[in-house]
Design a protein around this motif. Sequence first.
Motif, PDB file in Angstrom:
ATOM      1  N   CYS A 192     -23.460 -19.417 -42.369  1.00 56.04           N
ATOM      2  CA  CYS A 192     -22.837 -18.114 -42.603  1.00 56.04           C
ATOM      3  C   CYS A 192     -22.637 -17.330 -41.311  1.00 56.04           C
ATOM      4  O   CYS A 192     -22.002 -16.286 -41.306  1.00 56.04           O
ATOM      5  N   ASP A 204     -24.860 -15.700 -39.669  1.00 56.95           N
ATOM      6  CA  ASP A 204     -25.760 -14.559 -39.559  1.00 56.95           C
ATOM      7  C   ASP A 204     -26.879 -14.841 -38.563  1.00 56.95           C
ATOM      8  O   ASP A 204     -27.243 -15.981 -38.325  1.00 56.95           O
ATOM      9  N   GLY A 253     -27.929 -10.304 -41.167  1.00 57.75           N
ATOM     10  CA  GLY A 253     -27.814 -11.143 -42.355  1.00 57.75           C
ATOM     11  C   GLY A 253     -27.547 -10.348 -43.616  1.00 57.75           C
ATOM     12  O   GLY A 253     -27.478  -9.117 -43.610  1.00 57.75           O
ATOM     13  N   CYS A 254     -27.451 -11.077 -44.689  1.00 59.91           N
ATOM     14  CA  CYS A 254     -27.082 -10.503 -45.987  1.00 59.91           C
ATOM     15  C   CYS A 254     -28.274  -9.833 -46.673  1.00 59.91           C
ATOM     16  O   CYS A 254     -29.383  -9.828 -46.158  1.00 59.91           O
ATOM     17  N   ALA A 264     -31.305 -12.007 -47.051  1.00 58.06           N
ATOM     18  CA  ALA A 264     -32.004 -12.197 -45.773  1.00 58.06           C
ATOM     19  C   ALA A 264     -32.839 -10.965 -45.450  1.00 58.06           C
ATOM     20  O   ALA A 264     -33.984 -11.067 -44.998  1.00 58.06           O
ATOM     21  N   LYS A 277     -29.269 -18.814 -52.460  1.00 60.47           N
ATOM     22  CA  LYS A 277     -29.675 -17.795 -51.489  1.00 60.47           C
ATOM     23  C   LYS A 277     -30.967 -18.158 -50.760  1.00 60.47           C
ATOM     24  O   LYS A 277     -31.429 -17.405 -49.902  1.00 60.47           O
ATOM     25  N   HIS A 337     -31.410 -20.298 -48.507  1.00 56.50           N
ATOM     26  CA  HIS A 337     -31.184 -20.450 -47.064  1.00 56.50           C
ATOM     27  C   HIS A 337     -31.276 -19.103 -46.337  1.00 56.50           C
ATOM     28  O   HIS A 337     -31.560 -19.065 -45.151  1.00 56.50           O
ATOM     29  N   CYS A 338     -31.037 -18.021 -47.036  1.00 52.03           N
ATOM     30  CA  CYS A 338     -31.099 -16.700 -46.410  1.00 52.03           C
ATOM     31  C   CYS A 338     -32.546 -16.331 -46.096  1.00 52.03           C
ATOM     32  O   CYS A 338     -32.812 -15.679 -45.085  1.00 52.03           O
ATOM     33  N   LEU A 389     -33.896 -17.986 -42.858  1.00 46.25           N
ATOM     34  CA  LEU A 389     -33.527 -17.384 -41.582  1.00 46.25           C
ATOM     35  C   LEU A 389     -34.705 -16.627 -40.957  1.00 46.25           C
ATOM     36  O   LEU A 389     -35.053 -16.854 -39.788  1.00 46.25           O
ATOM     37  N   MET A 411     -22.776 -20.087 -49.380  1.00 46.10           N
ATOM     38  CA  MET A 411     -21.450 -19.715 -48.961  1.00 46.10           C
ATOM     39  C   MET A 411     -20.403 -20.040 -49.985  1.00 46.10           C
ATOM     40  O   MET A 411     -19.243 -20.092 -49.673  1.00 46.10           O
ATOM     41  N   ASP A 450     -21.905 -12.883 -50.899  1.00 43.77           N
ATOM     42  CA  ASP A 450     -22.875 -12.032 -50.220  1.00 43.77           C
ATOM     43  C   ASP A 450     -22.495 -10.567 -50.290  1.00 43.77           C
ATOM     44  O   ASP A 450     -23.335  -9.703 -50.508  1.00 43.77           O
TER      45      ASP A 450
END
Length: 164
Positions: free
Chosen positions: A39, A41, A65-66, A69, A107, A109-110, A113, A147, A151
């Motif tokens: 993404c 981020d 990040g989103c 995150a 989500k 993966h967020c 981070l 993705m 987001d």
Amino acid sequence: GEWAYSETLKEHFMNPKNIMQGEDTDAFDGVGMEGNLQCGDQMMVVIKVDGGKQVITDCQWKTYGCASAIASTSILSEMVKGMTLEQAFNVSPKDVAKELGGLPDNKIHCSVLGDKALRAAINNYYVRNGMEDKVMEEKAKIVCQCMSITDHDIEEAVLEGART
Ligand code: FES
């Protein structure tokens, strides 16, 4: 459809804990940067360490990040204060998701981070203090499913929820 985000997640997104103010990384004992290729981020996590006990006394962060995150790293930064470096290194995205009251699969993966940036900060602490032998490798490679969309939809929805 069903609102997939817990109250805890929304709370941490609206009122994130331990956000780093300013740019002064010298005030910290370890600095970790991480980017998410998927993404784009970015995340920075900084820690203060009690060198005698090898315990994290402070953990701050900032990200572009989103929402997920932000919420994940906020709760992570609370979780790791008081942990030894080794304990903190072993906190997994699953632990974070659990503490958040769940996180949709796409989500996860967020939350990775902040997690990765924290581990980078811990390793940075070891390197700075002549403890290269303690530097730990990442254990697992994370498969990212993200993705697909949303987001910004998520952030919109959370903000929307907060207004009503
Ligand atoms: Fe990039 Fe969540 S951190 S979409």
